[in-house]
Design a protein around this motif. Structure first.
Motif, PDB file in Angstrom:
ATOM      1  N   GLU A  16      -3.354  -0.815  -5.973  1.00 21.01           N
ATOM      2  CA  GLU A  16      -3.548  -2.092  -5.292  1.00 21.01           C
ATOM      3  C   GLU A  16      -4.543  -2.966  -6.039  1.00 21.01           C
ATOM      4  O   GLU A  16      -4.370  -4.175  -6.135  1.00 21.01           O
ATOM      5  CB  GLU A  16      -3.998  -1.866  -3.854  1.00 21.01           C
ATOM      6  N   THR A  47      -1.027  -0.808   3.907  1.00 25.26           N
ATOM      7  CA  THR A  47      -1.765   0.450   3.764  1.00 25.26           C
ATOM      8  C   THR A  47      -2.713   0.653   4.934  1.00 25.26           C
ATOM      9  O   THR A  47      -2.819   1.752   5.473  1.00 25.26           O
ATOM     10  CB  THR A  47      -2.547   0.454   2.440  1.00 25.26           C
ATOM     11  N   GLU A 103      -3.854  11.073  -3.810  1.00 21.60           N
ATOM     12  CA  GLU A 103      -2.829  10.063  -3.566  1.00 21.60           C
ATOM     13  C   GLU A 103      -3.434   8.781  -3.011  1.00 21.60           C
ATOM     14  O   GLU A 103      -3.043   7.686  -3.404  1.00 21.60           O
ATOM     15  CB  GLU A 103      -1.765  10.606  -2.621  1.00 21.60           C
ATOM     16  N   LEU A 132      -3.378   5.137  -4.768  1.00 18.90           N
ATOM     17  CA  LEU A 132      -2.900   3.954  -4.052  1.00 18.90           C
ATOM     18  C   LEU A 132      -3.909   2.813  -4.148  1.00 18.90           C
ATOM     19  O   LEU A 132      -3.545   1.662  -4.416  1.00 18.90           O
ATOM     20  CB  LEU A 132      -2.646   4.309  -2.587  1.00 18.90           C
TER      21      LEU A 132
END
Length: 165
Positions: free
Chosen positions: A28, A121, A20, A24
């Motif tokens: 991005e 994040t 995950e 991510l």
């Protein structure tokens, strides 16, 4: 939530979290590429307009030079005035293209969405805490690690690797 709640082992949870996190990061990067690609397109259009303005300005210089020369020579409405009108039209067109280029260049911005997403994040990851260990096991493990570290540092510090106790 513990690994017993959903039937997954610790290794599966770590693998899932890693996948995950990797997804991510890839998302991005894709967002940043899309924003930068859009700004590059704006820059190309603005650069093309500025180049066209420069070319038209260069084309107007000989025309205006001929017009000035013929105008001084004739001092009347003749061929010279036609050269002046054409040269003036080139300058007006160049100014319009230059204004278009300035508008396009002002629209170029840093990839704000990507930067905001990366900051979000980072904030989430900075709040993440490791899973707590039971106190009895960690105290015992720390004592064993402390003994091993003490022996190892003594071994490294002694000449020719001889053990000092």
């Amino acid at each position: 939530m513990s690994s017993a709640d959903d039937g997954r082992s610790l290794g599966q949870l770590v693998a899932s979290a890693t996948a995950e996190l990797s997804g991510l990061v890839h998302d991005e990067i894709a967002l940043a590429k899309a924003e930068i690609r859009q700004d590059v397109k704006r820059g190309i259009v603005g650069g093309g307009a500025a180049t066209a303005a420069g070319v038209l300005l260069l084309f107007s210089l000989p025309t205006l030079s001929f017009a000035a020369a013929y105008g001084i020579h004739n001092l009347g409405l003749g061929l010279a005035w036609s050269f002046l009108i054409v040269g003036g039209a080139f300058i007006v067109l160049a100014l319009i293209l230059l204004l278009l280029a300035m508008v396009k260049f002002k629209r170029i911005k840093p990839p704000e969405k990507s930067m905001a997403s990366a900051k979000e994040t980072a904030a989430v990851l900075s709040r993440a805490k490791p899973h707590p260990r039971p106190a009895a096991v960690s105290a015992k493990s720390q004592a064993q690690l402390g003994d091993q570290a003490g022996h190892k540092s003594l071994e490294e510090g002694s000449p020719q690797g001889a053990r000092v106790r």
